[in-house]
Design a protein around this motif. Structure first.
Motif, PDB file in Angstrom:
ATOM      1  N   HIS A   1      58.123  47.878  30.411  1.00  0.00           N
ATOM      2  CA  HIS A   1      56.876  47.745  29.672  1.00  0.00           C
ATOM      3  C   HIS A   1      56.504  46.277  29.470  1.00  0.00           C
ATOM      4  O   HIS A   1      57.369  45.412  29.311  1.00  0.00           O
ATOM      5  CB  HIS A   1      57.001  48.408  28.297  1.00  0.00           C
ATOM      6  CG  HIS A   1      57.144  49.891  28.352  1.00  0.00           C
ATOM      7  ND1 HIS A   1      56.083  50.741  28.535  1.00  0.00           N
ATOM      8  CD2 HIS A   1      58.251  50.686  28.240  1.00  0.00           C
ATOM      9  CE1 HIS A   1      56.511  51.995  28.531  1.00  0.00           C
ATOM     10  NE2 HIS A   1      57.821  51.989  28.353  1.00  0.00           N
TER      11      HIS A   1
ATOM     12  N   ARG B   1      55.160  57.506  27.240  1.00  0.00           N
ATOM     13  CA  ARG B   1      54.286  56.816  28.182  1.00  0.00           C
ATOM     14  C   ARG B   1      53.295  55.962  27.391  1.00  0.00           C
ATOM     15  O   ARG B   1      52.509  56.482  26.603  1.00  0.00           O
ATOM     16  CB  ARG B   1      53.548  57.819  29.054  1.00  0.00           C
ATOM     17  CG  ARG B   1      54.482  58.640  29.951  1.00  0.00           C
ATOM     18  CD  ARG B   1      53.705  59.621  30.792  1.00  0.00           C
ATOM     19  NE  ARG B   1      54.581  60.400  31.660  1.00  0.00           N
ATOM     20  CZ  ARG B   1      54.167  61.366  32.481  1.00  0.00           C
ATOM     21  NH1 ARG B   1      52.868  61.666  32.530  1.00  0.00           N
ATOM     22  NH2 ARG B   1      55.029  62.019  33.236  1.00  0.00           N
TER      23      ARG B   1
ATOM     24  N   PRO C   1      52.028  48.884  24.661  1.00  0.00           N
ATOM     25  CA  PRO C   1      52.983  48.903  23.549  1.00  0.00           C
ATOM     26  C   PRO C   1      52.919  47.613  22.744  1.00  0.00           C
ATOM     27  O   PRO C   1      52.819  46.519  23.304  1.00  0.00           O
ATOM     28  CB  PRO C   1      54.336  49.054  24.247  1.00  0.00           C
ATOM     29  CG  PRO C   1      54.140  48.461  25.601  1.00  0.00           C
ATOM     30  CD  PRO C   1      52.696  48.697  25.965  1.00  0.00           C
TER      31      PRO C   1
ATOM     32  N   ARG D   1      50.607  52.518  27.675  1.00  0.00           N
ATOM     33  CA  ARG D   1      49.919  51.494  28.468  1.00  0.00           C
ATOM     34  C   ARG D   1      49.883  50.156  27.726  1.00  0.00           C
ATOM     35  O   ARG D   1      49.907  49.106  28.351  1.00  0.00           O
ATOM     36  CB  ARG D   1      48.478  51.937  28.761  1.00  0.00           C
ATOM     37  CG  ARG D   1      48.358  53.197  29.596  1.00  0.00           C
ATOM     38  CD  ARG D   1      46.896  53.565  29.841  1.00  0.00           C
ATOM     39  NE  ARG D   1      46.163  53.709  28.576  1.00  0.00           N
ATOM     40  CZ  ARG D   1      46.176  54.824  27.839  1.00  0.00           C
ATOM     41  NH1 ARG D   1      46.877  55.873  28.227  1.00  0.00           N
ATOM     42  NH2 ARG D   1      45.488  54.884  26.709  1.00  0.00           N
TER      43      ARG D   1
ATOM     44  N   LEU E   1      62.021  48.211  25.350  1.00  0.00           N
ATOM     45  CA  LEU E   1      60.751  48.397  26.055  1.00  0.00           C
ATOM     46  C   LEU E   1      60.691  47.522  27.303  1.00  0.00           C
ATOM     47  O   LEU E   1      60.245  47.961  28.372  1.00  0.00           O
ATOM     48  CB  LEU E   1      59.590  48.076  25.118  1.00  0.00           C
ATOM     49  CG  LEU E   1      59.294  49.121  24.043  1.00  0.00           C
ATOM     50  CD1 LEU E   1      58.396  48.533  22.957  1.00  0.00           C
ATOM     51  CD2 LEU E   1      58.654  50.364  24.653  1.00  0.00           C
TER      52      LEU E   1
END
Length: 366
Positions: free
Chosen positions: A134, A111, A115, A113, A129
């Protein structure tokens, strides 16, 4: 796509950025295939797999495993072998279908927020990702610094950071201390060491470290041992991280032949052979760089530490096409974020192959 630059002196990232969005799904194998997907007879300088591999003894081990194909794969012996190779407990090891699978597992299981992916580097981490939903921030390194990483360029609030070492395609080897300085509680630090066994002494490696919070080290056995078609790699991380990644895997993700290869490649004799290959690669790389130095219009990124070099030259795409017409496949560089159409990546080969390549390059450059 948010982007930060990790370089000195400062530069205008928007002005220097490539004018197109790179194709993150383009990889070197595309350069050695024909229009129908079949392999060509081109001399391959596009794929970073050591030539002349897998060795005969490894083929024999893989072939022997075929007698057990009726049974489901059992990865315990291979997992123990990898753990012993790095001096780790088995619960800190996860076997994967190549290092590329590990990027997918991380994207799904971790998890994050904010990356961050440090570029230029192997594009699959960002692609995985993105596919997992993401929003990725890019940190773009600068050729004027030899594509070295400035830790201050990584946003402080990044809770997932991905960096290669040595980095594909730049061949830059970041100091272990610099990378270790990126680790902190609440952040997952993913270091892709797929080519570290091609570095003499594996200097600057973080594999085996247990003192860095959130560290995940990825290794591949496909490059040094010529097993790209078999798909075998592994992740080294804290036991709870390994467990989370394992829950994201399908059942029996690694085949029995791949498990046999993993166990064999971690044996002492295999490690000694890999170490000798790394020394030979360093010599062959020096020869390649020396020959490239004969062309004033070519600039090589450096210092190079991997089994490949990155070069910049005018009309790189035209040169790549002309080399292909002369029987040589090289890797285009414009599919890597942070690079542009003026870059090519060359795999290190033996001196004779390099000399043939340089002769063809001389014809192309006139």
């Amino acid at each position: 796509m948010p982007a930060h630059t990790g370089s000195a002196p400062p530069r205008d990232a928007a002005a220097d950025a490539p004018p197109h969005e790179p194709d993150l799904r383009h990889h070197g194998d595309a350069e050695v295939r024909g229009t129908e997907g079949a392999l060509t007879d081109l001399t391959d300088l596009a794929v970073n797999v050591r030539s002349g591999t897998p060795p005969a003894w490894l083929k024999a081990r893989i072939a022997a495993s075929l007698d057990g194909l009726a049974a489901y794969p059992d990865g315990r012996a291979a997992r123990r072998a990898v753990a012993a190779r790095h001096g780790l407990p088995v619960e800190r090891v996860l076997l994967t279908s190549g290092a590329a699978e590990a990027f997918v597992l991380i994207a799904r299981a971790v998890r994050a927020r904010r990356p961050v992916v440090v570029h230029p580097q192997f594009t699959e981490p960002e692609a995985a990702l993105r596919d997992a939903g993401h929003d990725v921030t890019r940190v773009l390194l600068d050729e004027r610094d030899g594509f070295r990483l400035d830790p201050a360029a990584v946003p402080e609030d990044a809770d997932l950071v991905v960096v290669g070492n040595p980095t594909n395609p730049t061949s830059a080897l970041h100091p272990a201390g610099v990378l270790a300085g990126l680790a902190r509680p609440g952040r997952t630090l993913v270091v892709d060491e797929a080519f570290m066994d091609a570095v003499p002494g594996e200097r600057e490696a973080l594999a085996g470290r247990t003192d860095l919070p959130g560290l995940v080290v990825l290794r591949s056995l496909t490059k040094t041992w010529g097993l790209a078609g078999l798909r075998i790699g592994y992740a080294l991380a804290a036991a709870d991280t390994v467990a989370a990644l394992e829950r994201a895997q399908p059942l029996w993700p690694v085949s029995s032949p791949a498990l046999a290869a993993a166990e064999a490649c971690c044996a002492p004799k295999a490690l000694a052979e890999a170490a000798a290959a790394a020394e030979a690669i360093a010599v062959d790389r020096a020869h390649l760089l020396a020959r490239l130095g004969e062309f004033p219009q070519i600039r090589a990124a450096g210092p190079a530490a991997g089994p490949f070099v990155l070069i910049r030259l005018p009309d790189a795409d035209g040169v790549r096409a002309a080399l292909r017409a002369r029987g040589f496949a090289v890797r285009r560089g414009d599919t890597f974020p942070g690079l542009g159409p003026g870059w090519l990546r060359l795999a290190v080969r033996d001196r004779a192959t390099t000399d043939r390549f340089v002769a063809a390059l001389g014809e192309v450059l006139g």
